[in-house]
Write a protein that holds these residues in place. Structure first.
Motif, short mmCIF file in Angstrom:
data_model
loop_
_atom_site.label_atom_id
_atom_site.label_comp_id
_atom_site.label_asym_id
_atom_site.label_seq_id
_atom_site.Cartn_x
_atom_site.Cartn_y
_atom_site.Cartn_z
N ASP A 20 0.94 -1.23 -0.14
CA ASP A 20 0.12 -0.04 -0.13
C ASP A 20 0.93 1.11 -0.10
O ASP A 20 0.51 2.14 -0.87
CB ASP A 20 -0.94 0.30 1.13
N TRP A 21 1.96 1.13 0.94
CA TRP A 21 2.80 2.45 0.79
C TRP A 21 3.40 2.76 -0.59
O TRP A 21 3.56 3.72 -0.96
CB TRP A 21 3.98 2.21 1.99
N TYR A 22 3.95 1.45 -1.33
CA TYR A 22 4.61 1.51 -2.64
C TYR A 22 3.65 2.01 -3.32
O TYR A 22 3.87 2.98 -4.36
CB TYR A 22 4.90 0.34 -3.13
N ARG A 23 2.26 1.77 -3.60
CA ARG A 23 1.40 2.37 -4.34
C ARG A 23 1.20 3.67 -4.37
O ARG A 23 0.87 4.42 -5.26
CB ARG A 23 0.03 1.41 -4.35
N GLN A 24 1.08 4.16 -2.91
CA GLN A 24 0.92 5.62 -2.60
C GLN A 24 1.98 6.50 -3.04
O GLN A 24 1.68 7.47 -3.74
CB GLN A 24 0.63 5.66 -0.92
N ILE A 25 3.08 5.93 -2.84
CA ILE A 25 4.16 6.88 -3.23
C ILE A 25 4.47 6.76 -4.82
O ILE A 25 4.73 7.78 -5.33
CB ILE A 25 5.63 6.52 -2.53
N PHE A 26 4.16 5.53 -5.32
CA PHE A 26 4.23 5.45 -6.79
C PHE A 26 3.11 6.48 -7.55
O PHE A 26 3.49 7.32 -8.25
CB PHE A 26 3.77 4.26 -7.32
N GLN A 27 1.93 6.64 -6.72
CA GLN A 27 1.21 7.52 -7.39
C GLN A 27 1.40 9.05 -7.11
O GLN A 27 1.19 9.75 -7.97
CB GLN A 27 -0.46 7.31 -6.56
N SER A 37 1.85 1.85 -14.86
CA SER A 37 2.25 0.51 -14.91
C SER A 37 2.36 -0.55 -13.45
O SER A 37 2.08 -1.70 -13.54
CB SER A 37 3.78 0.31 -15.47
N ARG A 38 2.52 0.06 -12.32
CA ARG A 38 2.73 -0.56 -11.15
C ARG A 38 1.30 -0.46 -10.36
O ARG A 38 1.16 -1.23 -9.40
CB ARG A 38 3.81 0.02 -10.04
#
Length: 198
Positions: A49-56, A66-67
């Motif tokens: 969830d953290w990764y998706r938030q920072i990616f966004q 892509s992610r």
């Protein structure tokens, strides 16, 4: 091979010119410090969830997608891999950068994702993170550090990579679904890229 001339992009799609760049020897570092109050943080085994938030947060304005819609299993297989390293810049509990180095190909490192949120643009954060990327990549036994950027990214990206020591080696045309049409992205995002809905 595309013939010379114009080619229609289907409705609901977005087309971009992708430029691949590489560095075959360690470039000089700029010596830039982290922006005042921000600290570099290695994120080992990032929460998805953290990764998706920072990616966004870093990439949404540039239509990074892509992610965002990978399954947990597929995303974890990348970001939890022992040969993938991720950093961010943190201040008062807020993260505002994504630096991802992928060493899964022997002898190479891909600068897979690199960027800062809009509030850090112009603060020297990008140059500082690039120093970290170059230093960490060439600390391993590699022959090549590579990255790609495209015409969806900031218009400053290509020049920034070249000033950091990367050399353009090839271009491609990529056509993909426009996430503002197919994935529910806000249609106000990336106003520099027109939407052609079906």
């Amino acid at each position: 091979m595309l013939a010379d001339g114009m080619h229609d992009v289907p409705p609901g799609k977005v087309a971009t010119v992708v430029t691949h760049l590489e560095m075959r020897a360690r470039a000089d570092l700029s010596g830039r410090a982290a922006p005042h109050g921000w600290t570099l943080r290695r994120v080992a085994t990032p929460d998805l969830d953290w990764y998706r938030q920072i990616f966004q947060a870093v990439g949404e304005d540039w239509l990074w997608f892509s992610r965002r819609f990978m399954s947990d299993k597929d995303l974890a297989a990348i970001v939890h891999h022992d040969d993938v390293a991720i950093w961010t810049l943190s201040k008062d509990g807020t993260d505002a950068a994504l630096l991802e180095l992928d060493f899964r190909t022997a002898g190479e490192c891909e600068l897979a994702f690199f960027g800062v949120t809009s509030d850090l643009i112009g603060a020297g954060a990008g140059r500082f993170l690039m120093d970290v990327a170059i230093d960490q990549a060439w600390a391993r036994d590699i022959r090549r550090l590579h990255v790609h950027t495209c015409t969806l990214d900031s218009p400053q990206a290509l020049g920034f990579y070249r000033r950091a020591g990367f050399v353009p080696i090839r271009q491609q045309i990529e056509i993909a679904e426009d996430p503002r049409v197919s994935k529910g992205y806000d249609t106000a995002l990336a106003p520099h890229v027109p939407i052609f809905a079906p």
